[in-house]
Write an enzyme that holds these catalytic residues in place. Structure first.
Site, PDB file in Angstrom:
ATOM      1  N   GLU A 146      -2.566  -9.699  -0.881  1.00  0.00           N
ATOM      2  CA  GLU A 146      -3.836  -9.626  -0.701  1.00  0.00           C
ATOM      3  C   GLU A 146      -4.645  -9.535  -1.830  1.00  0.00           C
ATOM      4  OE1 GLU A 146      -4.875  -7.877   3.688  1.00  0.00           O
ATOM      5  OE2 GLU A 146      -3.422  -6.448   2.706  1.00  0.00           O
ATOM      6  N   ALA A 197       0.827  -1.030   0.003  1.00  0.00           N
ATOM      7  CA  ALA A 197      -0.042  -0.193  -0.081  1.00  0.00           C
ATOM      8  C   ALA A 197       0.906   1.333   0.107  1.00  0.00           C
ATOM      9  CB  ALA A 197      -0.899   0.028   1.167  1.00  0.00           C
ATOM     10  N   GLY A 253      -0.463  -5.553   0.795  1.00  0.00           N
ATOM     11  CA  GLY A 253      -1.878  -5.197  -0.001  1.00  0.00           C
ATOM     12  C   GLY A 253      -1.770  -5.778  -1.459  1.00  0.00           C
TER      13      GLY A 253
END
Length: 258
Positions: free
Chosen positions: A113, A65, A110
């Site tokens: 993910e 991120a 992220g």
């Protein structure tokens, strides 16, 4: 069309490329907003049969991120950030068209993910995976603690998240985190070839496979009952009639998605 994505339709596959190579394709609010709209296109467009999500450049799929956006967030704002991210990633996971991650480099935080939210993953042999959030005093917030545990098992997931280590592609393959590891210059072509194979199958059956597999992990759903219902529904489709007839006539089936 998108500020942070490049998109291209190739033989029914919507190629979504996160295009911030100077930032290692980090997920900021604009990327997430663009990604949500691109996924909406996958849902709504009849000419899109599947999708690939990848990153621009050779170094990163998504290296995490955009941490600069975290510094001023309150606990409530942090929880809302996670909620919005989870909504987008659940849209990917619950899509009835296959969405595959083509992981070309670092898939961290992220990025890992996002890859795990896809239906399966193909990795370059240069790819590396990890959930290093504990280095920042954080934990994964877009579903990473849940999906990583589901994919590799509790012990390995906890070790990876607590050590913040990076997992090379070959280890990710042996752990079950990725389905295939290929040379970097073969990544998109190989992933596309898998999706072309899937495009030849009955679209409604493909959708029900995806839904039923997701039901297996939904604590509020009886996966066996969902499978039984979906199996029965297939008998009301023209595609089943075509598939069975083609099998008996020893010819390729021509499915229409009806």
């Amino acid at each position: 069309m998108y500020a942070t994505l490049n998109t291209q339709l190739i033989d029914g596959t919507y190629l979504i490329t996160i295009n911030r190579p100077d930032k290692m394709n980090a997920l900021n609010q604009q990327v997430m907003a663009d990604l949500a709209l691109a996924v909406d296109e996958v849902y709504s467009r009849d000419d899109v049969k599947s999708a690939i999500i990848t990153g621009a450049g050779e170094k990163a799929f998504v290296a995490g991120a955009d941490i600069s956006e975290f510094l001023q967030l309150t606990p409530a704002e942090g929880a809302d950030l996670a909620r919005r991210g989870q909504v987008i990633f659940q849209r990917i996971e619950n899509c009835v068209k296959p969405i595959v991650a083509a992981v070309n480099g670092f898939a961290l935080g992220g990025g890992c993910e996002l890859a795990m939210a896809c239906h399966f993953r193909v990795a370059s042999d240069k790819a590396k995976f990890g959930q290093p959030e504990v280095n920042l005093g954080l934990i994964p917030g877009y579903g990473g603690t849940q999906r990583l545990t589901q994919l590799v098992g509790k012990g390995k997931a906890i070790e990876l998240m607590l050590t913040a280590d990076m997992l090379p592609a070959t280890d990710a393959l042996s752990w079950g985190l990725v389905n295939h590891v290929v040379a970097p210059d073969q990544l998109l072509a190989f992933t596309q070839s898998l999706l072309q194979k899937i495009h030849a199958k009955a679209p409604l059956a493909v959708a029900r496979v995806l839904q039923s597999a997701n039901a297996a992990l939904d604590k509020e759903t009886d996966g066996y009952a969902f499978e039984m219902k979906s199996f029965g529904e297939c008998f009301g489709t023209k595609d089943l009639q075509e598939g069975a007839q083609a099998f008996l006539e020893k010819r390729p089936a021509k499915f229409t998605g009806n």
